[in-house]
Design an enzyme around this catalytic site. Structure first.
Site, PDB file in Angstrom:
ATOM      1  CB  SER A  19      -0.976  -0.069   1.177  1.00 12.32           C
ATOM      2  OG  SER A  19      -2.033   0.849   1.024  1.00 12.32           O
ATOM      3  CG  ASP A  49      -6.927  -2.980  -2.789  1.00 11.98           C
ATOM      4  OD1 ASP A  49      -7.552  -2.216  -2.033  1.00 11.98           O
ATOM      5  OD2 ASP A  49      -5.711  -3.217  -2.676  1.00 11.98           O
ATOM      6  CG  HIS A  52      -5.826  -2.666   0.961  1.00 11.28           C
ATOM      7  ND1 HIS A  52      -5.167  -2.182  -0.138  1.00 11.28           N
ATOM      8  CD2 HIS A  52      -5.291  -2.028   2.036  1.00 11.28           C
ATOM      9  CE1 HIS A  52      -4.276  -1.270   0.255  1.00 11.28           C
ATOM     10  NE2 HIS A  52      -4.326  -1.179   1.569  1.00 11.28           N
TER      11      HIS A  52
END
Length: 221
Positions: A111, A169, A196
């Site tokens: 991320s 995601d 995610h």
């Protein structure tokens, strides 16, 4: 396989996501570390900036952290931040971790940590001696929208990368991760059906190992 039987496992410096920490990242990558066992070791580092306001699972000793902010004490991946704050301290923290805990072969970012790892790759490709890494695995990555960060993406980044994209995601949408991959020379893109997180099921495990195998033979050089 000959090089692996004599050489050490590859070492990866792990860069966690926004609102995570080294400890949280370690807790959430157990399946990945098991999948890489014997082939690669994952050593994570905490970002230098505590996120204001803590989090629902904040225990005081381990505040959630971030690599940079798009607004005062906040972060949104899609925000075109006029005055992003904190990136230089984070680049210095990564350089310090590489120097103090190395040698490392590559980076594994998740991320916001993957976005940071991509920036490190750009600096490395330009010859920045602070970042002696050979490759990166970027999970749910994205390119920073901040104009001040635009210089990282001006030229194609010539460092081998594996980009892991979650079709479901909801935090970093798949097109953002694909867009980041396009900033690299010959990126490898691995898509998974999940959301995610750092996936480590059999198909992803094979893709990680296939990618890492490209770097095992070089270690003795």
């Amino acid at each position: 396989a000959g090089a692996m039987s004599q050489g050490r496992p590859l070492r990866l410096l792990g860069l966690h996501g926004y609102r995570q920490s080294e400890r949280r990242f370690r807790q959430r990558t157990g399946a990945l570390r098991k999948a890489l066992r014997g082939r690669a070791e994952l050593v994570a580092v905490s970002a230098p900036h505590p996120v204001p306001g803590g989090g629902e699972d904040d225990d005081g000793d381990d505040p959630p952290r971030g690599w940079w902010f798009s607004g005062p004490g906040t972060f949104e991946a899609g925000e075109v931040a006029a005055a992003p704050a904190g990136l230089e301290e984070s680049l210095a923290a990564v350089a310090a971790a590489l120097a103090e805990h190395g040698p490392f072969d590559g980076l594994l970012g998740f991320s916001q940590g993957a976005a940071l790892a991509a920036m490190v790759c750009a600096l490395r490709a330009r010859g920045d001696p602070r970042f002696p890494v050979a490759f990166a695995i970027l999970v749910a990555g994205f390119a920073s929208r901040a104009p001040a960060h635009g210089h990282f993406y001006r030229e194609p980044i010539a460092l081998p990368t594996l980009h892991v994209v979650g079709d479901a995601d909801a935090v970093i949408a798949a097109p953002l991760s694909r867009e980041l991959a396009q900033h690299f020379v010959e990126p490898v893109v691995l898509t998974h059906p999940g959301g995610h997180f750092v996936p480590a099921a059999a198909p992803q495990k094979k893709a990680y190992l296939d990618f890492l195998d490209r770097f095992c033979a070089r270690q003795g050089q």
